[in-house]
Design a protein around this motif. Structure first.
Motif, PDB file in Angstrom:
ATOM      1  N   GLU A  12     -13.127  13.650  56.661  1.00  0.00           N
ATOM      2  CA  GLU A  12     -14.318  13.945  57.464  1.00  0.00           C
ATOM      3  C   GLU A  12     -15.331  14.819  56.730  1.00  0.00           C
ATOM      4  O   GLU A  12     -16.431  15.029  57.227  1.00  0.00           O
ATOM      5  N   THR A  13     -14.952  15.296  55.561  1.00  0.00           N
ATOM      6  CA  THR A  13     -15.851  16.134  54.766  1.00  0.00           C
ATOM      7  C   THR A  13     -16.972  15.267  54.201  1.00  0.00           C
ATOM      8  O   THR A  13     -16.722  14.149  53.746  1.00  0.00           O
ATOM      9  N   PRO A  14     -18.192  15.770  54.243  1.00  0.00           N
ATOM     10  CA  PRO A  14     -19.291  14.990  53.650  1.00  0.00           C
ATOM     11  C   PRO A  14     -18.948  14.591  52.211  1.00  0.00           C
ATOM     12  O   PRO A  14     -18.322  15.353  51.467  1.00  0.00           O
ATOM     13  N   GLU A  15     -19.359  13.394  51.882  1.00  0.00           N
ATOM     14  CA  GLU A  15     -18.981  12.814  50.584  1.00  0.00           C
ATOM     15  C   GLU A  15     -19.337  13.710  49.403  1.00  0.00           C
ATOM     16  O   GLU A  15     -18.567  13.813  48.446  1.00  0.00           O
ATOM     17  N   ASP A  16     -20.471  14.392  49.470  1.00  0.00           N
ATOM     18  CA  ASP A  16     -20.893  15.225  48.345  1.00  0.00           C
ATOM     19  C   ASP A  16     -20.044  16.499  48.190  1.00  0.00           C
ATOM     20  O   ASP A  16     -20.095  17.161  47.157  1.00  0.00           O
ATOM     21  N   GLU A  17     -19.220  16.833  49.202  1.00  0.00           N
ATOM     22  CA  GLU A  17     -18.360  18.013  49.141  1.00  0.00           C
ATOM     23  C   GLU A  17     -16.877  17.655  49.050  1.00  0.00           C
ATOM     24  O   GLU A  17     -16.029  18.524  48.849  1.00  0.00           O
ATOM     25  N   ARG A  18     -16.557  16.379  49.216  1.00  0.00           N
ATOM     26  CA  ARG A  18     -15.161  15.928  49.305  1.00  0.00           C
ATOM     27  C   ARG A  18     -14.367  16.193  48.028  1.00  0.00           C
ATOM     28  O   ARG A  18     -13.227  16.651  48.085  1.00  0.00           O
ATOM     29  N   ALA A  19     -14.957  15.955  46.874  1.00  0.00           N
ATOM     30  CA  ALA A  19     -14.233  16.165  45.613  1.00  0.00           C
ATOM     31  C   ALA A  19     -13.896  17.643  45.424  1.00  0.00           C
ATOM     32  O   ALA A  19     -12.802  17.980  44.954  1.00  0.00           O
ATOM     33  N   HIS A  20     -14.812  18.501  45.831  1.00  0.00           N
ATOM     34  CA  HIS A  20     -14.557  19.945  45.715  1.00  0.00           C
ATOM     35  C   HIS A  20     -13.411  20.363  46.635  1.00  0.00           C
ATOM     36  O   HIS A  20     -12.511  21.108  46.224  1.00  0.00           O
TER      37      HIS A  20
END
Length: 127
Positions: free
Chosen positions: A69-77
């Protein structure tokens, strides 16, 4: 990453850790029961382990859902943090350290379980 989202993830990581510590304690009790050849205690402790195993699985599933559910731009972090690395502030550091500790506890449980499975397997073949 939003502070509240990070706190939600940290709460689940702590729940997972708590369940893993309970599983570890019960696993040690199981090892002692096997060493004593106390079949009643073995069955009882194995049944008692199921509840914390279920709670750990629920916390793990929740962590996976929070990651999805994390926004894609923050998911890798967030994935890095869940793998115990990439912290950029104290709260993230707490999460990374908790997840690294959880991983270590899980590895210890698996190692003990492997030994116990071998002991139990030998016991069955000789009966």
């Amino acid at each position: 990453m939003e502070q509240q989202q990070l706190m939600d993830v940290l709460v689940q990581a702590k729940r997972l850790g708590s369940s893993l510590h309970e599983i570890m304690d019960l696993t040690r009790q199981l090892a002692e029961a096997i060493d004593r050849s106390d079949h009643v205690s073995v069955r009882m402790v194995m049944a008692m382990r199921q509840e914390p195993i279920d709670r750990a699985a629920l916390a793990d599933d929740t962590l996976r859902t929070l990651l999805e559910e994390t926004p894609e731009d923050e998911r890798a972090h967030l994935a890095d943090l869940l793998n115990g690395r990439g912290a950029q502030n104290p709260l993230e550091q707490a999460l990374a350290e908790r997840m690294a500790a959880n991983r270590k506890t899980m590895e210890e449980i698996r190692a003990i379980d492997q030994v116990l499975n071998k002991k139990l397997s030998r016991g069955r073949t000789s009966v």
